[in-house]
Every structure is written in C-alpha cells, then in structure tokens.
Design a protein around this motif. Structure first.
Motif, PDB file in Angstrom:
ATOM      1  N   ARG A  76      82.297  55.784  46.623  1.00  0.00           N
ATOM      2  CA  ARG A  76      81.975  55.723  45.186  1.00  0.00           C
ATOM      3  C   ARG A  76      80.466  55.736  44.953  1.00  0.00           C
ATOM      4  O   ARG A  76      79.967  56.472  44.099  1.00  0.00           O
ATOM      5  N   VAL A  77      79.720  54.952  45.712  1.00  0.00           N
ATOM      6  CA  VAL A  77      78.260  54.917  45.572  1.00  0.00           C
ATOM      7  C   VAL A  77      77.667  56.279  45.918  1.00  0.00           C
ATOM      8  O   VAL A  77      76.777  56.783  45.217  1.00  0.00           O
ATOM      9  N   THR A  78      78.180  56.891  46.965  1.00  0.00           N
ATOM     10  CA  THR A  78      77.703  58.219  47.364  1.00  0.00           C
ATOM     11  C   THR A  78      77.981  59.240  46.275  1.00  0.00           C
ATOM     12  O   THR A  78      77.115  60.066  45.954  1.00  0.00           O
ATOM     13  N   LEU A  79      79.152  59.194  45.686  1.00  0.00           N
ATOM     14  CA  LEU A  79      79.486  60.127  44.613  1.00  0.00           C
ATOM     15  C   LEU A  79      78.614  59.889  43.387  1.00  0.00           C
ATOM     16  O   LEU A  79      78.170  60.848  42.742  1.00  0.00           O
ATOM     17  N   LYS A  80      78.323  58.643  43.061  1.00  0.00           N
ATOM     18  CA  LYS A  80      77.428  58.335  41.930  1.00  0.00           C
ATOM     19  C   LYS A  80      76.046  58.927  42.166  1.00  0.00           C
ATOM     20  O   LYS A  80      75.465  59.554  41.273  1.00  0.00           O
ATOM     21  N   ARG A  81      75.493  58.729  43.364  1.00  0.00           N
ATOM     22  CA  ARG A  81      74.167  59.262  43.685  1.00  0.00           C
ATOM     23  C   ARG A  81      74.165  60.785  43.671  1.00  0.00           C
ATOM     24  O   ARG A  81      73.232  61.409  43.178  1.00  0.00           O
ATOM     25  N   THR A  82      75.225  61.384  44.209  1.00  0.00           N
ATOM     26  CA  THR A  82      75.330  62.838  44.247  1.00  0.00           C
ATOM     27  C   THR A  82      75.440  63.404  42.836  1.00  0.00           C
ATOM     28  O   THR A  82      74.817  64.417  42.507  1.00  0.00           O
ATOM     29  N   SER A  83      76.214  62.750  42.000  1.00  0.00           N
ATOM     30  CA  SER A  83      76.376  63.183  40.613  1.00  0.00           C
ATOM     31  C   SER A  83      75.045  63.129  39.860  1.00  0.00           C
ATOM     32  O   SER A  83      74.693  64.056  39.123  1.00  0.00           O
ATOM     33  N   ALA A  84      74.288  62.065  40.053  1.00  0.00           N
ATOM     34  CA  ALA A  84      72.976  61.936  39.392  1.00  0.00           C
ATOM     35  C   ALA A  84      72.017  63.022  39.885  1.00  0.00           C
ATOM     36  O   ALA A  84      71.293  63.637  39.089  1.00  0.00           O
ATOM     37  N   ALA A  85      72.024  63.281  41.184  1.00  0.00           N
ATOM     38  CA  ALA A  85      71.142  64.306  41.750  1.00  0.00           C
ATOM     39  C   ALA A  85      71.528  65.696  41.244  1.00  0.00           C
ATOM     40  O   ALA A  85      70.655  66.513  40.925  1.00  0.00           O
ATOM     41  N   LEU A  86      72.814  65.961  41.133  1.00  0.00           N
ATOM     42  CA  LEU A  86      73.267  67.247  40.617  1.00  0.00           C
ATOM     43  C   LEU A  86      72.825  67.430  39.169  1.00  0.00           C
ATOM     44  O   LEU A  86      72.378  68.511  38.775  1.00  0.00           O
ATOM     45  N   GLY A  87      72.914  66.376  38.377  1.00  0.00           N
ATOM     46  CA  GLY A  87      72.437  66.446  36.996  1.00  0.00           C
ATOM     47  C   GLY A  87      70.957  66.781  36.931  1.00  0.00           C
ATOM     48  O   GLY A  87      70.537  67.597  36.094  1.00  0.00           O
ATOM     49  N   ASP A  88      70.171  66.167  37.808  1.00  0.00           N
ATOM     50  CA  ASP A  88      68.729  66.459  37.843  1.00  0.00           C
ATOM     51  C   ASP A  88      68.472  67.911  38.223  1.00  0.00           C
ATOM     52  O   ASP A  88      67.636  68.586  37.625  1.00  0.00           O
ATOM     53  N   VAL A  89      69.188  68.404  39.227  1.00  0.00           N
ATOM     54  CA  VAL A  89      68.991  69.786  39.680  1.00  0.00           C
ATOM     55  C   VAL A  89      69.398  70.784  38.595  1.00  0.00           C
ATOM     56  O   VAL A  89      68.711  71.787  38.370  1.00  0.00           O
ATOM     57  N   LEU A  90      70.495  70.503  37.897  1.00  0.00           N
ATOM     58  CA  LEU A  90      70.909  71.383  36.799  1.00  0.00           C
ATOM     59  C   LEU A  90      69.864  71.391  35.681  1.00  0.00           C
ATOM     60  O   LEU A  90      69.591  72.432  35.082  1.00  0.00           O
ATOM     61  N   ARG A  91      69.269  70.249  35.412  1.00  0.00           N
ATOM     62  CA  ARG A  91      68.231  70.162  34.382  1.00  0.00           C
ATOM     63  C   ARG A  91      66.999  70.970  34.796  1.00  0.00           C
ATOM     64  O   ARG A  91      66.410  71.671  33.981  1.00  0.00           O
ATOM     65  N   VAL A  92      66.617  70.883  36.064  1.00  0.00           N
ATOM     66  CA  VAL A  92      65.490  71.675  36.577  1.00  0.00           C
ATOM     67  C   VAL A  92      65.804  73.164  36.443  1.00  0.00           C
ATOM     68  O   VAL A  92      64.965  73.953  35.981  1.00  0.00           O
ATOM     69  N   ALA A  93      67.011  73.556  36.836  1.00  0.00           N
ATOM     70  CA  ALA A  93      67.395  74.967  36.733  1.00  0.00           C
ATOM     71  C   ALA A  93      67.378  75.427  35.279  1.00  0.00           C
ATOM     72  O   ALA A  93      66.910  76.530  34.969  1.00  0.00           O
ATOM     73  N   ASP A  94      67.865  74.593  34.389  1.00  0.00           N
ATOM     74  CA  ASP A  94      67.871  74.915  32.961  1.00  0.00           C
ATOM     75  C   ASP A  94      66.445  75.078  32.448  1.00  0.00           C
ATOM     76  O   ASP A  94      66.121  76.038  31.747  1.00  0.00           O
ATOM     77  N   SER A  95      65.580  74.162  32.815  1.00  0.00           N
ATOM     78  CA  SER A  95      64.186  74.229  32.381  1.00  0.00           C
ATOM     79  C   SER A  95      63.502  75.484  32.900  1.00  0.00           C
ATOM     80  O   SER A  95      62.806  76.184  32.160  1.00  0.00           O
ATOM     81  N   ARG A  96      63.735  75.790  34.165  1.00  0.00           N
ATOM     82  CA  ARG A  96      63.103  76.980  34.751  1.00  0.00           C
ATOM     83  C   ARG A  96      63.683  78.256  34.157  1.00  0.00           C
ATOM     84  O   ARG A  96      62.962  79.237  33.967  1.00  0.00           O
ATOM     85  N   GLY A  97      64.960  78.257  33.835  1.00  0.00           N
ATOM     86  CA  GLY A  97      65.562  79.412  33.182  1.00  0.00           C
ATOM     87  C   GLY A  97      64.957  79.660  31.812  1.00  0.00           C
ATOM     88  O   GLY A  97      64.771  80.811  31.401  1.00  0.00           O
ATOM     89  N   GLY A  98      64.627  78.595  31.106  1.00  0.00           N
ATOM     90  CA  GLY A  98      64.001  78.730  29.797  1.00  0.00           C
ATOM     91  C   GLY A  98      62.601  79.296  29.871  1.00  0.00           C
ATOM     92  O   GLY A  98      62.091  79.838  28.887  1.00  0.00           O
ATOM     93  N   ARG A  99      61.972  79.176  31.036  1.00  0.00           N
ATOM     94  CA  ARG A  99      60.614  79.692  31.199  1.00  0.00           C
ATOM     95  C   ARG A  99      60.580  81.130  31.680  1.00  0.00           C
ATOM     96  O   ARG A  99      59.512  81.733  31.778  1.00  0.00           O
ATOM     97  N   LEU A 100      61.744  81.704  31.959  1.00  0.00           N
ATOM     98  CA  LEU A 100      61.787  83.125  32.311  1.00  0.00           C
ATOM     99  C   LEU A 100      61.487  83.942  31.059  1.00  0.00           C
ATOM    100  O   LEU A 100      61.762  83.499  29.943  1.00  0.00           O
ATOM    101  N   PRO A 101      60.967  85.137  31.234  1.00  0.00           N
ATOM    102  CA  PRO A 101      60.733  85.977  30.053  1.00  0.00           C
ATOM    103  C   PRO A 101      62.061  86.350  29.402  1.00  0.00           C
ATOM    104  O   PRO A 101      63.071  86.519  30.083  1.00  0.00           O
ATOM    105  N   ALA A 102      62.031  86.480  28.093  1.00  0.00           N
ATOM    106  CA  ALA A 102      63.231  86.895  27.370  1.00  0.00           C
ATOM    107  C   ALA A 102      63.580  88.323  27.763  1.00  0.00           C
ATOM    108  O   ALA A 102      62.692  89.161  27.917  1.00  0.00           O
TER     109      ALA A 102
END
Length: 112
Positions: A76-102
């Motif tokens: 359970r603790v491992t899944l909680k940590r993994t879930s939080a890390a995945l959320g961070d990585v998705l946010r980074v990907a989203d942010s970087r996608g927004g910085r691509l040229p239209a």
C-alpha cells in the motif's frame, strides 16, 4: 498535488503549468517568454527533481513487487508513493506539452 487529465495544457499555450500548486491545491501558472527567468529556472529544477524521484520510486516499486514476502502495508505504501510520482510525471509532461509550438492548421489537414 494531483494531476487533472481533463484540463491539459495545449501546445502553444501562453501560460506554463508550474510543478507546484497553491496551498489550496490549485494549479500555478507562469506567463513569460523568458525561459531563463528566476521562476522558469526554479520550475525546471523542480521538474528535474520530480523526474529523478519518480525513477527512484519506480526502482523501489519493482523491488517490492519482486518480493513475495511483501505484506499489505508495504504494498500500500509503495502504491501510494508510485501514484504520487506518476502524478508528478504526468504534470511535467503536460507542462512540457504546453510549451511545444502550436501546430499549423496545414499540419492538421494532413492527419489521417
């Protein structure tokens, strides 16, 4: 901080999604054309830290999953940590996608 897949940054966005949230959990954005400004560099450093943390969490999760003696609390603790890390990585990907040229309208016409 959770990732909101229903509100992705679109390529060419005028705002940069930052890798942190307000105290109430709302997303923070930066409006700047300066990729070397103080907040831009601070955000870059935080994103890099989140990516390193996610890689370490993934390695830990793989170890726990390979351990047949891992109990429910460890899983359970491992899944909680993994879930939080995945959320961070998705946010980074989203942010970087927004910085691509239209994309150009002509490019959209060529898509199947």
């Amino acid at each position: 901080m959770s990732y909101d897949p229903d509100n992705p940054q679109l390529p060419g966005s005028a705002l940069r999604l930052l890798p942190w949230a307000t105290p109430s959990g709302k997303p923070c954005f930066l409006s700047t054309d300066n990729a070397y400004g103080f907040l831009s560099l601070k955000a870059d450093a935080r994103e890099a830290e989140q990516m390193r943390d996610a890689a370490a969490v993934l390695a830990d999760a793989e170890e726990v999953l390979d351990d047949p003696a891992a109990g429910p609390l460890t899983l359970r603790v491992t899944l909680k940590r993994t879930s939080a890390a995945l959320g961070d990585v998705l946010r980074v990907a989203d942010s970087r996608g927004g910085r691509l040229p239209a994309p150009d309208d002509a490019d959209e016409d060529e898509l199947p």
